[in-house]
Motif scaffolding. Structure first.
Motif, PDB file in Angstrom:
ATOM      1  N   THR A 152      53.227   0.537   8.134  1.00 53.89           N
ATOM      2  CA  THR A 152      53.701   1.375   9.239  1.00 53.89           C
ATOM      3  C   THR A 152      53.438   0.666  10.567  1.00 53.89           C
ATOM      4  O   THR A 152      52.333   0.206  10.828  1.00 53.89           O
ATOM      5  N   ARG A 153      54.485   0.559  11.379  1.00 49.21           N
ATOM      6  CA  ARG A 153      54.371  -0.194  12.636  1.00 49.21           C
ATOM      7  C   ARG A 153      55.505   0.170  13.575  1.00 49.21           C
ATOM      8  O   ARG A 153      56.437   0.871  13.183  1.00 49.21           O
ATOM      9  N   ILE A 154      55.445  -0.408  14.773  1.00 49.59           N
ATOM     10  CA  ILE A 154      56.516  -0.200  15.752  1.00 49.59           C
ATOM     11  C   ILE A 154      57.617  -1.222  15.472  1.00 49.59           C
ATOM     12  O   ILE A 154      57.330  -2.385  15.206  1.00 49.59           O
ATOM     13  N   LYS A 155      58.856  -0.766  15.513  1.00 48.53           N
ATOM     14  CA  LYS A 155      59.989  -1.683  15.345  1.00 48.53           C
ATOM     15  C   LYS A 155      60.973  -1.488  16.496  1.00 48.53           C
ATOM     16  O   LYS A 155      61.058  -0.409  17.095  1.00 48.53           O
ATOM     17  N   THR A 156      61.738  -2.531  16.756  1.00 49.25           N
ATOM     18  CA  THR A 156      62.843  -2.471  17.712  1.00 49.25           C
ATOM     19  C   THR A 156      64.128  -2.293  16.913  1.00 49.25           C
ATOM     20  O   THR A 156      64.370  -3.038  15.957  1.00 49.25           O
ATOM     21  N   LEU A 157      64.934  -1.302  17.291  1.00 51.38           N
ATOM     22  CA  LEU A 157      66.188  -1.071  16.557  1.00 51.38           C
ATOM     23  C   LEU A 157      67.229  -2.128  16.916  1.00 51.38           C
ATOM     24  O   LEU A 157      67.272  -2.614  18.055  1.00 51.38           O
ATOM     25  N   THR A 158      68.061  -2.465  15.940  1.00 50.80           N
ATOM     26  CA  THR A 158      69.189  -3.355  16.228  1.00 50.80           C
ATOM     27  C   THR A 158      70.245  -2.561  17.004  1.00 50.80           C
ATOM     28  O   THR A 158      70.273  -1.318  16.955  1.00 50.80           O
ATOM     29  N   ARG A 159      71.123  -3.296  17.641  1.00 47.13           N
ATOM     30  CA  ARG A 159      72.211  -2.625  18.367  1.00 47.13           C
ATOM     31  C   ARG A 159      73.087  -1.840  17.371  1.00 47.13           C
ATOM     32  O   ARG A 159      73.549  -0.737  17.673  1.00 47.13           O
ATOM     33  N   ALA A 160      73.270  -2.410  16.178  1.00 44.39           N
ATOM     34  CA  ALA A 160      74.120  -1.746  15.176  1.00 44.39           C
ATOM     35  C   ALA A 160      73.542  -0.372  14.809  1.00 44.39           C
ATOM     36  O   ALA A 160      74.278   0.622  14.725  1.00 44.39           O
ATOM     37  N   THR A 161      72.226  -0.289  14.627  1.00 47.50           N
ATOM     38  CA  THR A 161      71.623   1.001  14.271  1.00 47.50           C
ATOM     39  C   THR A 161      71.695   1.975  15.446  1.00 47.50           C
ATOM     40  O   THR A 161      71.973   3.164  15.267  1.00 47.50           O
ATOM     41  N   ARG A 162      71.479   1.454  16.653  1.00 47.28           N
ATOM     42  CA  ARG A 162      71.556   2.356  17.813  1.00 47.28           C
ATOM     43  C   ARG A 162      72.989   2.879  17.961  1.00 47.28           C
ATOM     44  O   ARG A 162      73.211   4.028  18.322  1.00 47.28           O
ATOM     45  N   CYS A 163      73.961   2.023  17.648  1.00 44.44           N
ATOM     46  CA  CYS A 163      75.379   2.458  17.676  1.00 44.44           C
ATOM     47  C   CYS A 163      75.608   3.551  16.632  1.00 44.44           C
ATOM     48  O   CYS A 163      76.197   4.592  16.928  1.00 44.44           O
ATOM     49  N   ASP A 164      75.129   3.299  15.390  1.00 45.76           N
ATOM     50  CA  ASP A 164      75.288   4.293  14.306  1.00 45.76           C
ATOM     51  C   ASP A 164      74.678   5.632  14.710  1.00 45.76           C
ATOM     52  O   ASP A 164      75.222   6.690  14.408  1.00 45.76           O
ATOM     53  N   ASN A 165      73.511   5.578  15.344  1.00 47.28           N
ATOM     54  CA  ASN A 165      72.783   6.810  15.635  1.00 47.28           C
ATOM     55  C   ASN A 165      73.181   7.455  16.968  1.00 47.28           C
ATOM     56  O   ASN A 165      72.731   8.565  17.267  1.00 47.28           O
ATOM     57  N   ALA A 166      74.063   6.782  17.713  1.00 47.67           N
ATOM     58  CA  ALA A 166      74.508   7.337  19.006  1.00 47.67           C
ATOM     59  C   ALA A 166      75.202   8.685  18.816  1.00 47.67           C
ATOM     60  O   ALA A 166      75.208   9.524  19.715  1.00 47.67           O
ATOM     61  N   ARG A 167      75.750   8.912  17.592  1.00 50.50           N
ATOM     62  CA  ARG A 167      76.434  10.196  17.345  1.00 50.50           C
ATOM     63  C   ARG A 167      75.486  11.382  17.496  1.00 50.50           C
ATOM     64  O   ARG A 167      75.920  12.498  17.751  1.00 50.50           O
ATOM     65  N   PHE A 168      74.193  11.127  17.318  1.00 51.83           N
ATOM     66  CA  PHE A 168      73.220  12.226  17.484  1.00 51.83           C
ATOM     67  C   PHE A 168      72.749  12.347  18.937  1.00 51.83           C
ATOM     68  O   PHE A 168      71.951  13.208  19.276  1.00 51.83           O
ATOM     69  N   PHE A 169      73.194  11.427  19.782  1.00 50.46           N
ATOM     70  CA  PHE A 169      72.745  11.407  21.175  1.00 50.46           C
ATOM     71  C   PHE A 169      73.960  11.459  22.112  1.00 50.46           C
ATOM     72  O   PHE A 169      74.070  10.681  23.048  1.00 50.46           O
ATOM     73  N   GLY A 170      74.875  12.362  21.791  1.00 53.36           N
ATOM     74  CA  GLY A 170      76.060  12.557  22.619  1.00 53.36           C
ATOM     75  C   GLY A 170      76.945  11.330  22.706  1.00 53.36           C
ATOM     76  O   GLY A 170      77.660  11.148  23.705  1.00 53.36           O
ATOM     77  N   GLY A 171      76.884  10.471  21.700  1.00 50.55           N
ATOM     78  CA  GLY A 171      77.735   9.286  21.692  1.00 50.55           C
ATOM     79  C   GLY A 171      77.258   8.187  22.636  1.00 50.55           C
ATOM     80  O   GLY A 171      77.937   7.170  22.810  1.00 50.55           O
ATOM     81  N   GLN A 172      76.098   8.373  23.246  1.00 49.34           N
ATOM     82  CA  GLN A 172      75.587   7.426  24.255  1.00 49.34           C
ATOM     83  C   GLN A 172      74.578   6.469  23.632  1.00 49.34           C
ATOM     84  O   GLN A 172      73.436   6.861  23.359  1.00 49.34           O
ATOM     85  N   ILE A 173      74.968   5.240  23.426  1.00 47.30           N
ATOM     86  CA  ILE A 173      74.036   4.280  22.822  1.00 47.30           C
ATOM     87  C   ILE A 173      72.775   4.115  23.670  1.00 47.30           C
ATOM     88  O   ILE A 173      71.674   3.979  23.147  1.00 47.30           O
ATOM     89  N   GLU A 174      72.933   4.185  24.988  1.00 50.40           N
ATOM     90  CA  GLU A 174      71.759   4.007  25.861  1.00 50.40           C
ATOM     91  C   GLU A 174      70.753   5.150  25.717  1.00 50.40           C
ATOM     92  O   GLU A 174      69.591   5.006  26.074  1.00 50.40           O
ATOM     93  N   ALA A 175      71.224   6.290  25.194  1.00 45.46           N
ATOM     94  CA  ALA A 175      70.311   7.429  25.012  1.00 45.46           C
ATOM     95  C   ALA A 175      69.486   7.287  23.730  1.00 45.46           C
ATOM     96  O   ALA A 175      68.501   8.001  23.532  1.00 45.46           O
TER      97      ALA A 175
END
Ligand code: GLP
Length: 261
Positions: A152-175
């Motif tokens: 268990t540790r801290i990880k940095t998300l890839t841009r691809a994962t942040r893009c995939d998960n943007a749907r849960f954040f109003g479509g905003q990758i920066e969110a």
């Protein structure tokens, strides 16, 4: 590795809920590892149904979150703890305080990671760990190139994962938070039974790589090949690129009763 291919999401719920019910029935203090995302939802819905209609009880159980967004506001609806409470834990009879997750608001997140590992160990380890799979082959938030022995540790998300998960954040990758805490691949592999759920065409390539490709840190889900008790439950769309598709179907169809879940 057992590969179960089903036709409908409800069947995913039934197959995996049977395994969860088996753990609840056989362990005095059952421990479940919970995944988020859309993949485990049919399982949670079936478990809630069995709780309401058949009296399936989680009173003795504890639940552990697979991963969490680092520093995401405690009131944010997409905090994985909130997701887990909303979609499952809060709808059945877990005792108060039995949903565990890494403290993502502590000053020292590295300490939170170690404490979380200790909490899992103190509970006797995880009996059944639910997993989804990211389109890049990640499990939890272990992105490609994660050490297969990671904790268990801290990880940095890839841009691809942040893009995939943007749907849960109003479509905003920066969110989408850039950093997370996730159980490591080594941590996940210590669970006694791993159950990975994959649904939809978008998971077909990564699932084939994970199940039938080489063991590699570039496809973190391929680490399941190392586990003595791993079950993949996939719908036809996610499974169609598997080379041994017919073999998996025949094996499951002819599965002897003594094999269990
Ligand atoms: C996120 C989660 C993973 C999950 C993945 C796939 O990245 N951290 O645990 O497996 O999403 O989500 P979905 O099931 O919605 O496709």
């Amino acid at each position: 590795m057992e590969v179960v291919i089903v036709e409908k999401p409800e069947e995913i719920g039934r197959v995996v809920a049977d395994a969860v019910a088996g753990v609840l029935a056989s362990r005095a203090r059952p421990t479940l590892g919970l995944a988020t995302g859309s993949s485990p939802l049919p399982v949670y819905q079936e478990l809630i149904r069995r709780h309401r209609e058949e009296g399936l009880s989680f009173q003795a159980a504890s639940a552990f979150l697979l991963d969490e967004y680092l520093g995401l506001d405690a009131a944010h609806p997409e905090l994985y703890r909130t997701f887990a409470e909303r979609s499952f834990v809060g709808q059945v009879d877990f005792e108060q305080g039995r949903l565990f997750g890494p403290d993502v608001h502590a000053k020292r997140a590295d300490v939170s990671c170690k404490e979380y590992e200790a909490q899992i160990a103190a509970a006797g380890g995880i009996d059944l760990q639910l997993l989804g799979i990211g389109s890049d082959g990640h499990i939890g938030f272990n992105e490609p190139s994660s050490s297969l022995g990671s904790r268990t540790r801290i990880k940095t998300l890839t841009r691809a994962t942040r893009c995939d998960n943007a749907r849960f954040f109003g479509g905003q990758i920066e969110a989408v938070p850039r950093h997370v805490i996730t159980m490591g691949i080594g941590t996940i592999l210590e669970a006694r039974h791993l159950v990975l759920i994959a649904m939809g065409e978008g998971k077909a390539t990564c699932l084939a790589e994970a199940v039938e490709g080489p063991l590699t840190a570039m496809v973190p889900a391929s680490a399941l090949q190392l586990h003595p008790h791993a079950t993949i439950v996939a719908d036809e769309a996610a499974a169609h690129k598997l080379k041994l598709l017919d073999y998996y179907k025949e094996t499951y169809r002819e599965k002897p009763d003594w094999q269990g879940c």
